[in-house]
Design an enzyme around this catalytic site. Sequence first.
Site, PDB file in Angstrom:
ATOM      1  N   GLU A  78      43.977 -39.555 -43.657  1.00 43.03           N
ATOM      2  CA  GLU A  78      43.610 -40.473 -44.742  1.00 43.03           C
ATOM      3  C   GLU A  78      44.702 -40.535 -45.805  1.00 43.03           C
ATOM      4  O   GLU A  78      45.250 -39.515 -46.204  1.00 43.03           O
ATOM      5  CB  GLU A  78      42.299 -40.018 -45.396  1.00 43.03           C
ATOM      6  CG  GLU A  78      41.095 -40.061 -44.476  1.00 43.03           C
ATOM      7  CD  GLU A  78      40.652 -41.472 -44.121  1.00 43.03           C
ATOM      8  OE1 GLU A  78      41.123 -42.429 -44.775  1.00 43.03           O
ATOM      9  OE2 GLU A  78      39.851 -41.615 -43.183  1.00 43.03           O
ATOM     10  N   ARG A  88      25.477 -44.402 -48.263  1.00 37.79           N
ATOM     11  CA  ARG A  88      24.615 -45.283 -47.449  1.00 37.79           C
ATOM     12  C   ARG A  88      23.406 -44.513 -46.925  1.00 37.79           C
ATOM     13  O   ARG A  88      22.324 -45.056 -46.756  1.00 37.79           O
ATOM     14  CB  ARG A  88      25.445 -45.824 -46.278  1.00 37.79           C
ATOM     15  CG  ARG A  88      24.757 -46.853 -45.422  1.00 37.79           C
ATOM     16  CD  ARG A  88      25.720 -47.452 -44.402  1.00 37.79           C
ATOM     17  NE  ARG A  88      26.343 -46.454 -43.547  1.00 37.79           N
ATOM     18  CZ  ARG A  88      25.743 -45.864 -42.505  1.00 37.79           C
ATOM     19  NH1 ARG A  88      24.510 -46.174 -42.192  1.00 37.79           N
ATOM     20  NH2 ARG A  88      26.372 -44.953 -41.786  1.00 37.79           N
ATOM     21  N   CYS A 141      32.881 -37.313 -47.248  1.00 35.21           N
ATOM     22  CA  CYS A 141      34.279 -37.052 -46.864  1.00 35.21           C
ATOM     23  C   CYS A 141      35.242 -37.506 -47.956  1.00 35.21           C
ATOM     24  O   CYS A 141      36.146 -36.756 -48.344  1.00 35.21           O
ATOM     25  CB  CYS A 141      34.611 -37.725 -45.536  1.00 35.21           C
ATOM     26  SG  CYS A 141      33.855 -36.869 -44.143  1.00 35.21           S
ATOM     27  N   HIS A 165      40.107 -37.710 -40.647  1.00 33.39           N
ATOM     28  CA  HIS A 165      38.860 -38.078 -39.968  1.00 33.39           C
ATOM     29  C   HIS A 165      39.071 -38.030 -38.450  1.00 33.39           C
ATOM     30  O   HIS A 165      40.133 -38.418 -37.946  1.00 33.39           O
ATOM     31  CB  HIS A 165      38.447 -39.511 -40.358  1.00 33.39           C
ATOM     32  CG  HIS A 165      37.414 -39.560 -41.439  1.00 33.39           C
ATOM     33  ND1 HIS A 165      37.597 -40.244 -42.619  1.00 33.39           N
ATOM     34  CD2 HIS A 165      36.160 -39.023 -41.517  1.00 33.39           C
ATOM     35  CE1 HIS A 165      36.511 -40.114 -43.372  1.00 33.39           C
ATOM     36  NE2 HIS A 165      35.623 -39.386 -42.735  1.00 33.39           N
TER      37      HIS A 165
HETATM   38  N1  PCA Z   1      31.745 -37.183 -42.121  1.00 35.05           N
HETATM   39  C1  PCA Z   1      31.109 -37.805 -43.264  1.00 35.05           C
HETATM   40  C2  PCA Z   1      30.631 -36.667 -44.118  1.00 35.05           C
HETATM   41  C3  PCA Z   1      30.702 -35.456 -43.262  1.00 35.05           C
HETATM   42  C4  PCA Z   1      31.496 -35.849 -42.108  1.00 35.05           C
HETATM   43  O1  PCA Z   1      31.887 -35.098 -41.205  1.00 35.05           O
HETATM   44  C5  PCA Z   1      31.992 -38.820 -43.972  1.00 35.05           C
HETATM   45  O2  PCA Z   1      32.880 -39.416 -43.306  1.00 35.05           O
HETATM   46  O3  PCA Z   1      31.828 -39.044 -45.168  1.00 35.05           O
END
Ligand code: PCA
Length: 213
Positions: A78, A88, A141, A165
């Site tokens: 990111e 959400r 996240c 991610h």
């Molecule tokens: N993904 C979520 C929160 C925890 C995770 O593993 C997100 O992308 O916000």
Amino acid sequence: MKILITGFDPFGGEPVNPAFEAVKLMKDEIAGAQIVKLEIPTVFGDSIEKVHAAMVAEKPDVVMSVGQAGGRFGVTPERVAINLSDARIPDNKGNQPLDAPIFEDGETGYLTTLPVKAMVEKIKEKGLPASVSYTAGSYVCNHVMYGNLYYAAKEFPNMKAGFVHVPFMTQQVVNRPNVPSMALSDIALALEACVEAIVENEKDIAVAGGETH
Ligand code: PCA
């Protein structure tokens, strides 16, 4: 070099979270860097507090948090975190903040201090899919990525911080036709490639990237 790597627990009804599952599979030493692993809850507030406590206790050179982005293709470091929570779905404690700043005294956004383009190149060199992402969303996240960069800026100016991610692992898409996924072992290899890129690149590489939309 010491690198703190965090992974979230399962959320949103999923039985597993590939983020922490992959972190657990990573080697404990990568390219000479010592890896410290930490599971964090998918909970607003508690997650940031747990990472902050580890920053204080471990004094790592780098914090790299990892989360699941179900539906994404490939591993996506990111680029940016925003000072906004807009959930959400409720988190694992039932919190569902709407349109809320994360820290009143924080910047509107922070850019990662990790070499995300170098990380993407390194993952691709291993034959695995990756691309830079320009939004970490507005859920837990983004919240944790923002917290990492906020505390690095306020308290640990030499600490680098960022977020990666990862897609669903294969077992999560058995009953989800046409949804992208990666083998858990490959997600772990991609995260190890991220560490290699971090160790090798004090500054990010300048290669064409970005998104037109
Ligand atoms: N993904 C979520 C929160 C925890 C995770 O593993 C997100 O992308 O916000």
